[in-house]
Write a protein that holds these residues in place. Structure first.
Motif, PDB file in Angstrom:
ATOM      1  N   GLU A  30     125.659  81.412  31.059  1.00 12.41           N
ATOM      2  CA  GLU A  30     124.902  80.562  30.124  1.00 12.41           C
ATOM      3  C   GLU A  30     124.519  79.281  30.858  1.00 12.41           C
ATOM      4  OE1 GLU A  30     123.813  81.271  27.221  1.00 12.41           O
ATOM      5  OE2 GLU A  30     124.841  83.179  26.932  1.00 12.41           O
ATOM      6  N   PRO A  31     123.385  79.275  31.567  1.00  9.55           N
ATOM      7  CA  PRO A  31     123.012  78.115  32.392  1.00  9.55           C
ATOM      8  C   PRO A  31     122.780  76.865  31.548  1.00  9.55           C
ATOM      9  CG  PRO A  31     121.665  80.050  32.924  1.00  9.55           C
ATOM     10  CD  PRO A  31     122.396  80.362  31.667  1.00  9.55           C
ATOM     11  N   LEU A  32     123.092  75.726  32.155  1.00 11.55           N
ATOM     12  CA  LEU A  32     122.837  74.441  31.510  1.00 11.55           C
ATOM     13  C   LEU A  32     121.440  73.968  31.897  1.00 11.55           C
ATOM     14  CD1 LEU A  32     123.817  72.033  29.849  1.00 11.55           C
ATOM     15  CD2 LEU A  32     124.756  71.047  31.958  1.00 11.55           C
ATOM     16  N   LEU A  33     120.515  74.053  30.943  1.00 11.14           N
ATOM     17  CA  LEU A  33     119.149  73.580  31.163  1.00 11.14           C
ATOM     18  C   LEU A  33     118.879  72.401  30.221  1.00 11.14           C
ATOM     19  CD1 LEU A  33     117.191  76.951  31.507  1.00 11.14           C
ATOM     20  CD2 LEU A  33     118.243  75.565  33.297  1.00 11.14           C
ATOM     21  N   PHE A  34     117.806  71.681  30.516  1.00  8.17           N
ATOM     22  CA  PHE A  34     117.525  70.433  29.814  1.00  8.17           C
ATOM     23  C   PHE A  34     116.178  70.496  29.104  1.00  8.17           C
ATOM     24  CE2 PHE A  34     120.150  69.626  33.538  1.00  8.17           C
ATOM     25  CZ  PHE A  34     121.243  69.008  32.958  1.00  8.17           C
ATOM     26  N   ASP A  35     116.022  69.625  28.122  1.00 12.54           N
ATOM     27  CA  ASP A  35     114.776  69.527  27.368  1.00 12.54           C
ATOM     28  C   ASP A  35     113.754  68.807  28.234  1.00 12.54           C
ATOM     29  OD1 ASP A  35     112.839  69.511  25.445  1.00 12.54           O
ATOM     30  OD2 ASP A  35     113.840  68.078  24.115  1.00 12.54           O
ATOM     31  N   ASP A  36     113.217  69.546  29.188  1.00 15.71           N
ATOM     32  CA  ASP A  36     112.308  68.984  30.182  1.00 15.71           C
ATOM     33  C   ASP A  36     111.420  70.118  30.686  1.00 15.71           C
ATOM     34  OD1 ASP A  36     111.102  67.267  32.026  1.00 15.71           O
ATOM     35  OD2 ASP A  36     113.004  66.399  32.685  1.00 15.71           O
ATOM     36  N   THR A  37     110.624  69.830  31.674  1.00 15.36           N
ATOM     37  CA  THR A  37     109.741  70.862  32.223  1.00 15.36           C
ATOM     38  C   THR A  37     110.516  71.839  33.100  1.00 15.36           C
ATOM     39  OG1 THR A  37     109.220  69.578  34.211  1.00 15.36           O
ATOM     40  CG2 THR A  37     107.829  69.213  32.263  1.00 15.36           C
ATOM     41  N   VAL A  38     109.900  72.994  33.316  1.00 12.55           N
ATOM     42  CA  VAL A  38     110.477  73.965  34.247  1.00 12.55           C
ATOM     43  C   VAL A  38     110.646  73.323  35.620  1.00 12.55           C
ATOM     44  CG1 VAL A  38     110.026  76.130  35.475  1.00 12.55           C
ATOM     45  CG2 VAL A  38     109.562  75.965  33.018  1.00 12.55           C
ATOM     46  N   LEU A  39     109.628  72.606  36.064  1.00 16.24           N
ATOM     47  CA  LEU A  39     109.664  71.966  37.381  1.00 16.24           C
ATOM     48  C   LEU A  39     110.880  71.054  37.514  1.00 16.24           C
ATOM     49  CD1 LEU A  39     107.916  71.486  40.048  1.00 16.24           C
ATOM     50  CD2 LEU A  39     107.187  69.372  38.923  1.00 16.24           C
ATOM     51  N   ASN A  40     111.097  70.200  36.515  1.00 17.50           N
ATOM     52  CA  ASN A  40     112.200  69.243  36.605  1.00 17.50           C
ATOM     53  C   ASN A  40     113.557  69.923  36.448  1.00 17.50           C
ATOM     54  OD1 ASN A  40     110.562  67.051  37.114  1.00 17.50           O
ATOM     55  ND2 ASN A  40     110.356  66.491  34.955  1.00 17.50           N
ATOM     56  N   ASN A  41     113.604  71.019  35.697  1.00 20.76           N
ATOM     57  CA  ASN A  41     114.855  71.753  35.581  1.00 20.76           C
ATOM     58  C   ASN A  41     115.246  72.394  36.905  1.00 20.76           C
ATOM     59  OD1 ASN A  41     116.423  72.207  32.876  1.00 20.76           O
ATOM     60  ND2 ASN A  41     114.274  71.946  32.293  1.00 20.76           N
ATOM     61  N   ILE A  42     114.289  72.941  37.615  1.00 16.52           N
ATOM     62  CA  ILE A  42     114.589  73.531  38.926  1.00 16.52           C
ATOM     63  C   ILE A  42     114.934  72.430  39.922  1.00 16.52           C
ATOM     64  CG2 ILE A  42     113.622  74.833  40.880  1.00 16.52           C
ATOM     65  CD1 ILE A  42     111.967  76.416  38.871  1.00 16.52           C
ATOM     66  N   ARG A  43     114.261  71.308  39.827  1.00 21.71           N
ATOM     67  CA  ARG A  43     114.453  70.215  40.779  1.00 21.71           C
ATOM     68  C   ARG A  43     115.700  69.386  40.473  1.00 21.71           C
ATOM     69  NH1 ARG A  43     108.950  67.507  42.243  1.00 21.71           N
ATOM     70  NH2 ARG A  43     109.043  66.818  40.081  1.00 21.71           N
ATOM     71  N   TYR A  44     116.347  69.638  39.328  1.00 21.39           N
ATOM     72  CA  TYR A  44     117.557  68.898  38.974  1.00 21.39           C
ATOM     73  C   TYR A  44     118.615  69.133  40.059  1.00 21.39           C
ATOM     74  CZ  TYR A  44     121.661  67.265  36.464  1.00 21.39           C
ATOM     75  OH  TYR A  44     122.803  66.597  36.105  1.00 21.39           O
ATOM     76  N   GLY A  45     119.151  68.069  40.605  1.00 19.76           N
ATOM     77  CA  GLY A  45     120.119  68.178  41.690  1.00 19.76           C
ATOM     78  C   GLY A  45     119.489  68.036  43.055  1.00 19.76           C
TER      79      GLY A  45
END
Length: 209
Positions: A64-79
């Motif tokens: 169950e991945p932890l994703l955020f209320d943001d764009t796909v781009l920013n979710n992948i770029r997180y970290g």
């Protein structure tokens, strides 16, 4: 757990639900520490390493991945906040997420995916989380049922991509799916919180005869 030795290549942890697979893997990023014994990487006890330094070298993809209320781009770029758009897309291609992002999402990489990624499917979440981990280029990659929600065809494509990605790094795979075992050099068999056996698939099959 008295001692765990981590090597380059992939280890799989298998066993029934609730037997301690995730708990064992959680000792690596030090979400918990062993009550006795030690975990060593290149001979160094993990308790002698600063947690921030240790975790900066680890990528984790969970069921169950932890994703955020943001764009796909920013979710992948997180970290990896300084990653370029091209680097994000390259990671998404390796995770076999690029195709659905391009074809199925209204604004592609700029699509807002909602709280906890609620606007996309479970399999799509896992592929975005895998792309995030690949983008980090970690020395240690932990995959905890990371392809449990993708279809068989997607799983096979992801495994093919991972075969080249795992070279030169340590990968721990927790899985119930036999196909994922093809990536593993060693298999750790657990039951009731204990390690019953460790070996290659062939060695374990021989020991069961």
């Amino acid at each position: 757990v008295r001692a765990i030795a981590l090597f380059d290549g992939a280890d799989a942890i298998v066993g029934p639900s609730g037997c301690g697979k995730s708990t064992l893997a959680n000792l690596i990023p030090r979400f918990a520490d062993p009550t006795e014994g030690s975990i060593r990487v290149d001979g160094t006890d993990l308790t002698d390493v600063r947690i921030c330094d240790l975790r900066s070298q680890i990528g984790i993809v969970t069921q169950e991945p932890l994703l955020f209320d943001d764009t796909v781009l920013n979710n992948i770029r997180y970290g990896t906040p300084l990653a370029t758009r091209d680097e994000v897309i390259a990671a998404a291609k390796q995770a076999h997420a690029h195709e659905f992002i391009q074809r199925e999402l209204p604004d592609q990489y700029e699509t807002e995916i909602g709280p906890m990624g609620g606007q996309i499917s479970g399999g799509q979440k896992q592929r975005i989380a895998l792309a995030r981990a690949i983008l980090r280029d970690p020395a240690v990659l932990i995959l905890d049922e990371a392809t449990s929600q993708v279809d068989l065809h997607s799983e096979q494509l992801i495994q093919k991509a991972l075969q080249s990605f795992i070279s030169g790094r340590t990968v721990v795979i927790i899985t119930h799916r036999l196909g994922s075992l093809a990536l593993a050099n060693r298999i750790v068999v657990m039951e009731d919180g204990r390690i019953l056996n460790i070996g290659t698939h062939e060695e374990l099959m021989t020991s069961c005869e």
